[in-house]
Design a protein around this motif. Structure first.
Motif, mmCIF file in Angstrom:
data_model
loop_
_atom_site.group_PDB
_atom_site.id
_atom_site.type_symbol
_atom_site.label_atom_id
_atom_site.label_comp_id
_atom_site.label_asym_id
_atom_site.label_seq_id
_atom_site.Cartn_x
_atom_site.Cartn_y
_atom_site.Cartn_z
ATOM 1 N N ARG A 51 -5.205 12.617 -6.916
ATOM 2 C CA ARG A 51 -4.227 11.731 -6.305
ATOM 3 C C ARG A 51 -3.064 11.451 -6.734
ATOM 4 O O ARG A 51 -2.138 11.488 -6.093
ATOM 5 N N ALA A 77 -2.043 5.303 -3.667
ATOM 6 C CA ALA A 77 -2.808 6.190 -4.355
ATOM 7 C C ALA A 77 -3.644 5.445 -5.324
ATOM 8 O O ALA A 77 -4.866 5.637 -5.471
ATOM 9 N N SER A 90 -4.080 9.043 0.815
ATOM 10 C CA SER A 90 -4.010 8.130 -0.373
ATOM 11 C C SER A 90 -2.726 8.584 -1.235
ATOM 12 O O SER A 90 -2.126 8.042 -2.218
ATOM 13 N N ARG A 91 -2.167 9.575 -0.682
ATOM 14 C CA ARG A 91 -0.875 10.175 -1.304
ATOM 15 C C ARG A 91 0.153 9.920 -0.372
ATOM 16 O O ARG A 91 1.405 10.746 -0.632
#
Length: 521
Positions: free
Chosen positions: A51, A137, A178-179
Motif C-alpha cells: 500500500r 494507507a 487504501s491508496r
C-alpha cells in the motif's frame, strides 16, 4: 527332500512423524508462544509494503480526490470546508499556499471526521498526493492487522485469522481504496474496529457471567457492570457515522447483535428467562454505550464547524425563531440539507451501478485514466499504451466469496453457528441497505467496507475445507492442497491486475487482455 526354510525379513520399526507444533515448541518455543501476534504482524507488513509503495503516484487528483483532500485542507486552515478556485480542480500547483482557497463556505454532503483524518496526513506532509493518501494507507494496513486478530478470536485459529487478513491484503478494491484519499477506506477501518471490540466484549462478559454463576449467583440477576470494550465500539461506530451516514445502519445492526449475544450468554449460563433478563439488565446499557456514545462522537466531529462562524449554514438560524440555541438549529438545518442531497442524488454517472452487480464485480469504477502515445513515458508498443486505476475487487476472491456466503448462511441456519451469524450480520448491515436506493447514483467501491467480512467468510470456508486437527492426515492433506490452491489463485489474480490498480503504463493490448467483460470498460 529337505524342508525349505522361509526366512522372514526383520520388521523395520516405524517412526511416527513428529508433530509440527511439538517441534516448534521444542526448538523455538518463543515463536509458538507469540504466533498469535507474529503471524498477523507479518501479514500486515506485507500489506503495508504493497500500500505504501509509490503512494504519491499518480501526481494528480484521482476520482473524488478532487473534493475530500481539499475539504481536509480547508478544515486544517479555517475549521470548516471552504470553496476552491476553479483552476485548482484538476491540477496540483505544488506549494500548498499557492492553491487558492476561498473563505466562502462550501456545502459538503458528508460529515467532517473522514476529512479530518485525511487532513492529519496533509498536516505532516503537505497538500500533495502522498500527504492526502498516507493516513488512508495507514488505516488500510492496520485494518489487515486487526482482521487477522479478529479472525483468530472469532474462529480460535491463528491460521484462519491470518488467511482472512492475507486475502484482504490482496483484494484489489481494498488495495485501491487504501491508496486513494477517499472516505470509504476510513469508514471501513472504524466499522471493522467496532466489530472487533464487540467480539472482545462478548468474550469478557461471558467470562464475568460464568465466574459469577460459579460463585453461586443467579444468571438472571447478574449485572455485568462497566463494559469498556462496548463503550469503545460505540465510540468507533459514532466515528463511522461521522465519516459517512451509512455507518448508522451498521450501528443499529451491531447493537442488535450485541444484545442477542447477551441473551445467548445468559441462557448458556443457566438463566431461566434469558430474554427478560437481557431486556432488564443489558439492553439499556447497550443503548447508552452504542447509541448515546455514538451520537456524542458524531456531534463532537462537528466541533470545527461550531467553533467558527464561517461554515455552511452556520448562521442560518440567527434571525429565525425556534427552540434551542441558534447554532444547534443551524446545524440541524444543515443536517436536513445533507439528508435531502444524499437521498435524492440521481445525476447519471458513467460508472454508477446497481447493488445486484456488486458481489460479482459487474461494474468497477475507473478512478484514473490516461492514454500514453508511443514514445512517451516509456511506452514502446506500436498501438500505444494506457495507464489506469480501476477499483476492481480481485475477481477470484469476490467470486469465491459468493460461495463462501452460501456456506456461512448454511452454517448459521442449520448448525446455529454464532460465528457465521456474526459475519452475516455485518454483511447484511453493510450491503443490504443499498438495495433501497435503486434510483440513487451509487458506486461499487462503497463495498470496500464489506471486504473484511467477505474475507472472514472465505477463510471460514477454507478452514472447513482443511478440516479439524483431529481428522485423518490424508483428509487434511487434500483439504490443505485445495485451500492453498484457492489462496494462490487469488494472489495470482491480484498480481495479474496489479498494473490496473497502480496506474502502471502498459500496452493497450495488455489492458484489453484484462478487460474480461464489456461492463468493465
Amino acid at each position: 527332500m529337505a524342508d525349505t526354510a522361509v526366512t522372514e525379513r526383520p520388521a523395520v520399526p516405524t517412526r511416527t512423524p513428529p508433530d509440527v507444533l511439538h517441534l516448534l515448541n521444542r526448538r523455538a518455543p518463543w515463536l509458538l508462544r507469540h504466533s498469535g501476534w507474529l503471524g498477523p504482524i507479518a501479514v500486515a507488513l506485507f500489506a503495508g509494503v504493497l500500500r505504501f509503495w509509490n503512494l504519491g503516484y499518480p501526481n494528480a487528483f484521482v476520482f473524488d480526490e478532487t473534493y475530500y483532500p481539499k475539504d481536509a485542507w480547508s478544515l486544517l486552515q479555517q475549521g470548516y470546508e471552504g470553496s476552491w478556485a476553479s483552476d485548482a480542480n484538476e491540477q496540483i500547483l505544488g506549494v500548498p499556499q499557492h492553491i487558492p482557497l476561498g473563505p466562502a463556505p462550501a456545502f459538503v454532503a458528508h460529515p467532517p471526521l473522514g476529512k479530518w483524518v485525511i487532513g492529519l496526513g496533509e498536516y505532516v506532509f503537505g497538500l500533495h498526493p502522498f500527504g492526502w493518501r498516507v493516513m488512508v494507507a495507514l488505516l488500510g494496513t492496520l485494518s489487515v492487522l486487526m482482521l487477522a486478530r479478529i479472525g483468530r478470536r472469532l474462529f480460535g485459529s491463528t491460521l484462519i485469522g491470518c488467511t482472512a487478513a492475507l486475502l484482504m491484503s490482496v483484494d484489489g478494491l481494498h488495495f485501491v481504496m487504501s491508496r486513494t484519499g477517499l472516505l470509504d477506506g476510513v469508514l471501513m477501518f472504524f466499522v471493522l474496529g467496532a466489530f472487533g471490540c464487540l467480539l472482545i466484549d462478548r468474550d469478557r462478559s461471558r467470562a464475568h457471567l460464568a465466574a459469577a454463576v460459579a460463585d453461586g449467583a443467579d444468571a438472571d440477576l447478574v449485572r455485568l457492570g462497566l463494559r469498556p470494550w462496548r463503550l469503545a465500539a460505540g465510540l468507533l461506530l459514532g466515528a463511522a457515522c461521522s465519516v459517512k451516514w451509512n455507518g448508522a445502519q451498521i450501528l443499529a445492526a451491531f447493537g442488535l447483535l450485541t444484545v442477542l449475544w447477551d441473551q445467548a450468554g445468559r441462557r448458556a449460563a443457566g438463566a431461566r428467562r434469558p430474554l427478560r433478563s437481557m431486556l432488564r439488565r443489558d439492553a439499556l446499557p447497550a443503548f447508552a454505550s452504542l447509541v448515546l456514545v455514538g451520537a456524542g462522537t458524531y456531534l463532537a466531529s462537528w466541533s470545527g464547524w461550531f467553533a467558527t462562524t464561517g461554515g455552511y449554514d452556520r448562521n442560518w438560524a440567527e434571525h429565525r425563531s425556534g427552540p434551542g440555541p441558534a447554532a444547534f438549529r443551524s446545524w440541524w438545518h444543515y443536517q436536513s440539507e445533507m439528508w435531502h442531497f444524499n437521498t435524492t442524488l440521481t445525476t447519471p454517472h458513467t460508472y454508477q451501478s446497481n447493488p445486484w452487480s456488486w458481489l460479482v464485480q459487474g461494474r468497477p469504477v475507473s478512478m484514473y485514466w490516461q492514454t500514453v502515445p508511443t514514445g512517451q513515458q516509456g511506452c514502446t508498443a506500436p498501438g500505444g499504451c494506457t495507464t489506469q486505476i480501476l477499483a476492481l475487487g480481485t475477481p477470484f476472491f469476490w467470486w469465491t466469496a459468493c460461495f463462501a456466503l452460501l456456506y456461512v448462511l448454511w452454517r448459521w441456519f442449520f448448525r446455529r453457528d454464532w460465528r457465521s451469524g456474526a459475519v452475516l450480520c455485518a454483511v447484511a448491515a453493510v450491503y443490504l441497505p443499498w438495495f433501497g436506493f435503486q434510483e440513487r447514483t451509487i458506486f461499487s467501491f462503497y463495498m470496500v467496507v464489506l471486504v473484511p467480512f467477505l474475507a472472514l467468510a472465505v477463510a471460514q470456508m477454507l478452514g472447513a475445507l482443511l478440516g479439524p486437527p483431529g481428522c485423518p492426515p490424508r483428509r487434511r492433506l487434500v483439504g490443505g492442497v485445495a485451500a492453498g490452491a484457492i489462496v494462490l489463485a487469488v494472489m495470482g489474480c491480484f498480481l495479474f491486475f496489479l498494473p490496473l490498480y497502480t496506474a502502471q503504463v502498459i500496452p493497450m493490448t495488455d489492458w484489453q487482455d484484462r478487460m474480461w467483460f464489456v461492463s468493465w470498460i
